[in-house]
Design a protein around this motif. Structure first.
Motif, PDB file in Angstrom:
ATOM      1  N   ARG A   1      -4.748   5.847  -0.859  1.00  0.00           N
ATOM      2  CA  ARG A   1      -4.061   5.115   0.198  1.00  0.00           C
ATOM      3  C   ARG A   1      -5.055   4.674   1.275  1.00  0.00           C
ATOM      4  NH1 ARG A   1       1.410   7.213   2.854  1.00  0.00           N
ATOM      5  NH2 ARG A   1       2.010   6.630   0.762  1.00  0.00           N
TER       6      ARG A   1
ATOM      7  N   THR B   1       1.147   3.848  -3.368  1.00  0.00           N
ATOM      8  CA  THR B   1       0.374   5.083  -3.220  1.00  0.00           C
ATOM      9  C   THR B   1       1.213   6.215  -2.624  1.00  0.00           C
ATOM     10  OG1 THR B   1      -0.414   4.478  -0.999  1.00  0.00           O
ATOM     11  CG2 THR B   1      -1.787   3.812  -2.878  1.00  0.00           C
TER      12      THR B   1
ATOM     13  N   THR C   1      -1.038  -8.382  -3.009  1.00  0.00           N
ATOM     14  CA  THR C   1      -0.146  -7.231  -3.217  1.00  0.00           C
ATOM     15  C   THR C   1      -0.184  -6.767  -4.674  1.00  0.00           C
ATOM     16  OG1 THR C   1       1.809  -8.658  -3.484  1.00  0.00           O
ATOM     17  CG2 THR C   1       1.371  -7.775  -1.280  1.00  0.00           C
TER      18      THR C   1
ATOM     19  N   VAL D   1       0.843  -1.202   0.000  1.00  0.00           N
ATOM     20  CA  VAL D   1       0.000   0.000   0.000  1.00  0.00           C
ATOM     21  C   VAL D   1       0.876   1.249   0.000  1.00  0.00           C
ATOM     22  CG1 VAL D   1      -1.687   1.353   1.309  1.00  0.00           C
ATOM     23  CG2 VAL D   1      -1.969  -1.133   1.111  1.00  0.00           C
TER      24      VAL D   1
ATOM     25  N   ILE E   1      -3.358  -4.807  -5.072  1.00  0.00           N
ATOM     26  CA  ILE E   1      -3.192  -3.467  -4.502  1.00  0.00           C
ATOM     27  C   ILE E   1      -2.515  -2.557  -5.519  1.00  0.00           C
ATOM     28  CG2 ILE E   1      -1.847  -2.188  -2.772  1.00  0.00           C
ATOM     29  CD1 ILE E   1      -2.570  -4.497  -0.790  1.00  0.00           C
TER      30      ILE E   1
ATOM     31  N   ALA F   1      -4.113   0.744  -7.097  1.00  0.00           N
ATOM     32  CA  ALA F   1      -3.436   2.037  -6.920  1.00  0.00           C
ATOM     33  C   ALA F   1      -3.229   2.719  -8.262  1.00  0.00           C
ATOM     34  CB  ALA F   1      -2.098   1.840  -6.209  1.00  0.00           C
TER      35      ALA F   1
ATOM     36  N   ALA G   1      -6.402  -3.653   2.872  1.00  0.00           N
ATOM     37  CA  ALA G   1      -5.306  -4.372   3.524  1.00  0.00           C
ATOM     38  C   ALA G   1      -5.704  -4.836   4.915  1.00  0.00           C
ATOM     39  CB  ALA G   1      -4.066  -3.480   3.587  1.00  0.00           C
TER      40      ALA G   1
ATOM     41  N   LEU H   1      -7.098   1.681   0.049  1.00  0.00           N
ATOM     42  CA  LEU H   1      -6.303   0.455  -0.005  1.00  0.00           C
ATOM     43  C   LEU H   1      -5.875  -0.002   1.384  1.00  0.00           C
ATOM     44  CD1 LEU H   1      -4.304   1.107  -3.261  1.00  0.00           C
ATOM     45  CD2 LEU H   1      -6.199  -0.479  -2.897  1.00  0.00           C
ATOM     46  N   ARG H   2      -5.741   0.929   2.299  1.00  0.00           N
ATOM     47  CA  ARG H   2      -5.437   0.565   3.687  1.00  0.00           C
ATOM     48  C   ARG H   2      -6.609  -0.208   4.298  1.00  0.00           C
ATOM     49  NH1 ARG H   2      -1.273   1.918   7.493  1.00  0.00           N
ATOM     50  NH2 ARG H   2      -1.823   0.321   8.977  1.00  0.00           N
TER      51      ARG H   2
END
Length: 195
Positions: free
Chosen positions: A176, A97, A163, A93, A166, A170, A183, A179-180
């Motif tokens: 961010r 990002t 990953t 992440v 992600i 992105a 995650a 995507l956080r």
């Protein structure tokens, strides 16, 4: 008699600028004109210092995996499997990002945008990815905290799938923060932590 004339440019800084161009545009989307402009050198200097475009890309890949992408190898040093996975997913992440870096991932961008003429580059990036996944599988094989019944090979493949996803998200504009959240959910799901 002294050696050749010293280079009139900083090769390390030029390599960093080449990395940024390849990261932003992918291998195939990057022309020699793009590279020479970004690196602030002419073609003869590029060839003399780095070789052709393909050779330069190999040097850029080495730089990428030991500098911005170093979190992936550092993750293997975490004391637990859960720590390894957290480091990898949260690192992806941050990498994809980051405010100072292009969106997405250099290797993912390059693999997905390669035509037939760039097949050697595609194979090289895939080979590096497979080596990373194999190292992750070996690390999981040594872990004492894997959930019962977890196959280390499948878990390594799953983590790389997350990953890579992600990176794709992105590059497509996900923030961010978004995507956080993804995650965090992935980590809770993988390790059955209460949300």
């Amino acid at each position: 008699m002294p050696g050749g004339r010293p280079r009139a440019f900083d090769a390390e800084a030029a390599l960093d600028r080449a990395l940024e161009v390849f990261w932003r545009q992918g291998y195939e989307g990057t022309s020699l004109a793009d590279l020479t402009a970004a690196m602030e050198i002419n073609r003869p200097s590029l060839y003399a210092a780095f070789g052709n475009k393909e050779q330069l890309f190999h040097k850029v890949l080495d730089r990428y995996f030991t500098s911005p992408g170093a979190f992936a190898s550092e993750a293997l040093e975490a004391p637990t499997a859960q720590g390894v996975v957290e480091h990898l997913i949260l690192g992806a992440v941050e990498l994809t990002t980051g405010p100072q870096s292009p969106r997405g991932c250099l290797s993912v961008n390059s693999v997905h945008a390669c035509g037939p003429d760039s097949e050697p580059i595609r194979r090289e990036v895939i080979a590096r990815r497979m080596a990373g996944e194999a190292a992750l599988r070996r690390r999981f094989e040594q872990a004492a905290d894997l959930p019962v019944g977890t196959d280390p090979r499948v878990l390594a493949q799953l983590v790389y799938t997350v990953t890579d996803g992600i990176a794709v998200q992105a590059a497509s504009g996900c923030t961010r923060e978004q995507l956080r959240e993804v995650a965090d959910l992935a980590l809770r799901t993988l390790f059955h932590s209460p949300g």
